[in-house]
Every structure is written in structure tokens, then in C-alpha cells.
Scaffold this motif. Sequence first.
Motif, PDB file in Angstrom:
ATOM      1  N   LYS A 174       3.620 110.659 -43.597  1.00 41.78           N
ATOM      2  CA  LYS A 174       3.747 111.565 -42.162  1.00 41.78           C
ATOM      3  C   LYS A 174       2.653 111.611 -41.114  1.00 41.78           C
ATOM      4  O   LYS A 174       2.184 111.216 -40.398  1.00 41.78           O
ATOM      5  CB  LYS A 174       4.872 112.571 -42.245  1.00 41.78           C
ATOM      6  N   PHE A 178       0.719 108.777 -40.395  1.00 41.27           N
ATOM      7  CA  PHE A 178       1.299 107.646 -39.810  1.00 41.27           C
ATOM      8  C   PHE A 178       0.384 108.430 -38.229  1.00 41.27           C
ATOM      9  O   PHE A 178       0.690 107.603 -37.473  1.00 41.27           O
ATOM     10  CB  PHE A 178       3.112 108.150 -40.051  1.00 41.27           C
ATOM     11  N   ALA A 179       1.009 109.714 -38.221  1.00 38.61           N
ATOM     12  CA  ALA A 179       0.902 110.520 -37.066  1.00 38.61           C
ATOM     13  C   ALA A 179      -0.868 109.942 -36.662  1.00 38.61           C
ATOM     14  O   ALA A 179      -1.355 110.004 -35.926  1.00 38.61           O
ATOM     15  CB  ALA A 179       0.562 111.791 -37.253  1.00 38.61           C
ATOM     16  N   SER A 208      -1.507 106.989 -35.568  1.00 44.38           N
ATOM     17  CA  SER A 208      -1.169 106.375 -33.973  1.00 44.38           C
ATOM     18  C   SER A 208      -2.068 106.909 -32.806  1.00 44.38           C
ATOM     19  O   SER A 208      -1.703 106.229 -32.112  1.00 44.38           O
ATOM     20  CB  SER A 208       0.711 106.997 -34.240  1.00 44.38           C
ATOM     21  N   ARG A 242      -3.092  95.495 -37.162  1.00 49.00           N
ATOM     22  CA  ARG A 242      -1.987  96.538 -36.245  1.00 49.00           C
ATOM     23  C   ARG A 242      -0.700  95.763 -36.632  1.00 49.00           C
ATOM     24  O   ARG A 242       0.451  97.289 -36.548  1.00 49.00           O
ATOM     25  CB  ARG A 242      -1.884  95.923 -34.726  1.00 49.00           C
ATOM     26  N   TYR A 288      -0.060  98.011 -39.962  1.00 48.71           N
ATOM     27  CA  TYR A 288       0.590  99.671 -39.234  1.00 48.71           C
ATOM     28  C   TYR A 288       1.797  99.983 -38.858  1.00 48.71           C
ATOM     29  O   TYR A 288       2.189 100.619 -39.118  1.00 48.71           O
ATOM     30  CB  TYR A 288      -0.637  99.878 -38.213  1.00 48.71           C
ATOM     31  N   ASP A 289       2.749  98.300 -38.238  1.00 52.86           N
ATOM     32  CA  ASP A 289       3.795  98.094 -37.720  1.00 52.86           C
ATOM     33  C   ASP A 289       4.594  98.583 -39.308  1.00 52.86           C
ATOM     34  O   ASP A 289       5.625  98.362 -38.857  1.00 52.86           O
ATOM     35  CB  ASP A 289       3.972  97.126 -37.135  1.00 52.86           C
ATOM     36  N   LYS A 325       6.499 101.815 -40.651  1.00 47.51           N
ATOM     37  CA  LYS A 325       7.477 102.303 -40.138  1.00 47.51           C
ATOM     38  C   LYS A 325       8.234 102.472 -41.678  1.00 47.51           C
ATOM     39  O   LYS A 325       9.273 103.110 -41.406  1.00 47.51           O
ATOM     40  CB  LYS A 325       7.710 101.580 -39.043  1.00 47.51           C
TER      41      LYS A 325
END
Length: 222
Positions: free
Chosen positions: A173, A176-177, A180, A190, A193-194, A197
Motif C-alpha cells: 500500500k 502504491f501510494a 500514485s 504506466r 503500474y496499473d 491494483k
Amino acid sequence: MDSENLENINQMLEQDAELREKIKDQVTEFDKKTRVMTGLLNKIHSTPTNQLPALLDSVQPVLYSCSDVTAEIADLVPANQFWRWKDTWCNSLRNAVFVATLIEFLRSESLMTIQQVSDILGIQPSWKDRFVLTAEDYLHGVISLVNELSRLAVNAVTMGDFEQPIKISNFVKDIFAGFSMLNLKNDTLRRRYDSLKYDMKKIEEVVYDVSLRKLAPSTRDA
């Protein structure tokens, strides 16, 4: 073209081909090392937590030995030609980042910085125009780390380690933050990165199941 010009061009082509082969040989050696390390680290999915330190200790010397290869490559690449040759070794370098960051997480539950990875791979500031760890390659390695941790979260539960998924969840988490907040302009990066999720969702489902069943010590009194 006159004969002298043709001779000069032929010499340039031969030198370029010779250099390419020399760099390729060193990258092949780099690949061998990363394959050995990833093969050893794949055992984390079937190794009890109390035996992980010994496994990581067996991988560490191979990781440190990568500095010999990076030095060889840096010596071969002519000045100011980093961008011409970087695609030759970027996959090997990303795999090395993955290995280094995975070992660090399993040891300390923290993320190794780009500078720390560069240091462990022996990358010198003086090589900046020949061989460096770019932010893009570092981030690709970190994404691979998250991919592997999502798998570990599931397998840890299978081995009876119910705390590990919670630690992994908190760690992922945070990563991921951080992602972002980055302005990712590289299309491949990119897209990868998607995919984080889906990894997060997978990990959260494991944590939810562990929490619901109160299997982890930290959730038994909840």
C-alpha cells in the motif's frame, strides 16, 4: 565513395560489431547471475519464515558479485554512449533490482532506495555517461517485487505464516501510494503500474480472509 572512405567505414563497422559482442558477453554473464538468484529466491514460497535468513544469505554473495559485471560493462561502453547501449542490459538490471529489493523486504520490511541498489551493484557516479541505474529501470524492478509479494502473501498462509500477508499488505500500500504521486510518462511503465491494483486486490483478499478467521496473532483479540 572513394576507397579510403570505404575502408574507414569498414573499420568503424568492424569495431562496432566487436564492441557489441563484448558487451553482449558481459550481459550474458549478468543474465546468468540474475537467473541463479531468482531461482534461489523462488524457494521463499516453500521455505518456513525461520529458515528464510539462511536462504537469503545464500543469495547475497551472488548479488554482490554483480558489481564485477557492471564494472566490466562500464569499462566497455565508450564515453557518452549510455543511451545507445542501455537496452542491451536493462532487463538484467531490472531483475537485479528485483532481487535486491526482495531481499531487503524479507530482511527488514523496507524498500531499498535507488541509490542503495546502485551501491550494492557497484555502480559508480563516474559512470554516469556509460552505465547507470535509471529511475525507470528501478521502478520496473520494484513493480516486479510487488508482483512476487502478491504471490508470497498467498503461499505464506499455506505455510501457516498468517502475519506475513499483513506485513506485505502494509508495504505494498505504501509503494502504491508512492507510485500514485509519480508522473509516469513511459507507456510500458504506466501499464505495469496499473497492474499493481490487481496485486493489491489479491493481497487484500488474503488479509481479509486471515482477519475474518482471526488467524494472525494481531487479529485474534480484534
